[in-house]
Write a protein that holds these residues in place. Sequence first.
Motif, mmCIF file in Angstrom:
data_model
loop_
_atom_site.group_PDB
_atom_site.id
_atom_site.type_symbol
_atom_site.label_atom_id
_atom_site.label_comp_id
_atom_site.label_asym_id
_atom_site.label_seq_id
_atom_site.Cartn_x
_atom_site.Cartn_y
_atom_site.Cartn_z
ATOM 1 N N LYS A 15 0.831 -1.209 0.000
ATOM 2 C CA LYS A 15 0.000 0.000 0.000
ATOM 3 C C LYS A 15 0.866 1.260 0.000
ATOM 4 C CE LYS A 15 -3.970 -2.052 2.341
ATOM 5 N NZ LYS A 15 -4.755 -2.072 3.590
ATOM 6 N N GLU A 18 2.491 1.636 -3.443
ATOM 7 C CA GLU A 18 1.500 2.114 -4.412
ATOM 8 C C GLU A 18 1.236 3.608 -4.216
ATOM 9 O OE1 GLU A 18 -3.206 1.655 -5.515
ATOM 10 O OE2 GLU A 18 -2.227 -0.013 -4.501
ATOM 11 N N ALA A 19 1.095 4.045 -2.976
ATOM 12 C CA ALA A 19 0.856 5.460 -2.694
ATOM 13 C C ALA A 19 2.041 6.304 -3.163
ATOM 14 C CB ALA A 19 0.611 5.667 -1.206
ATOM 15 N N ARG A 22 1.868 6.569 -6.959
ATOM 16 C CA ARG A 22 0.779 7.466 -7.349
ATOM 17 C C ARG A 22 1.177 8.931 -7.177
ATOM 18 N NH1 ARG A 22 -4.441 5.646 -8.025
ATOM 19 N NH2 ARG A 22 -4.789 3.447 -7.625
ATOM 20 N N ARG A 44 -8.533 10.440 -9.355
ATOM 21 C CA ARG A 44 -8.136 9.258 -10.127
ATOM 22 C C ARG A 44 -6.652 8.955 -9.926
ATOM 23 N NH1 ARG A 44 -11.594 10.001 -13.722
ATOM 24 N NH2 ARG A 44 -10.625 11.775 -14.724
ATOM 25 N N GLY A 47 -6.072 7.898 -6.229
ATOM 26 C CA GLY A 47 -6.744 6.672 -5.817
ATOM 27 C C GLY A 47 -7.905 6.858 -4.880
ATOM 28 N N PHE A 48 -8.662 7.950 -5.036
ATOM 29 C CA PHE A 48 -9.856 8.111 -4.218
ATOM 30 C C PHE A 48 -10.979 8.703 -5.074
ATOM 31 C CE2 PHE A 48 -7.655 12.149 -3.825
ATOM 32 C CZ PHE A 48 -8.667 13.093 -3.929
ATOM 33 N N GLU A 49 -12.196 8.497 -4.612
ATOM 34 C CA GLU A 49 -13.352 9.011 -5.309
ATOM 35 C C GLU A 49 -13.674 10.406 -4.773
ATOM 36 O OE1 GLU A 49 -18.001 7.804 -5.903
ATOM 37 O OE2 GLU A 49 -16.485 6.203 -5.808
#
Length: 55
Positions: A15, A18-19, A22, A44, A47-49
């Motif tokens: 995690k 990945e962060a 990003r 996007r 990684g959050f809506e």
Amino acid sequence: MEERNITIPMEEYKKLLEASVRVSVFADYVNQSKYSIDREDCGRFLGFEVVKEED
């Protein structure tokens, strides 16, 4: 600065990795953008809506 080793679970490491990727990709995108960046694009890339604005 003294270098130390720490132990974390593999899932947590994935995690964090990945962060980090990003953020790096997003930073490149921001630095190359000539215009304002859309909120949806920010979400996007990171990684959050994005929460929709209410009128």
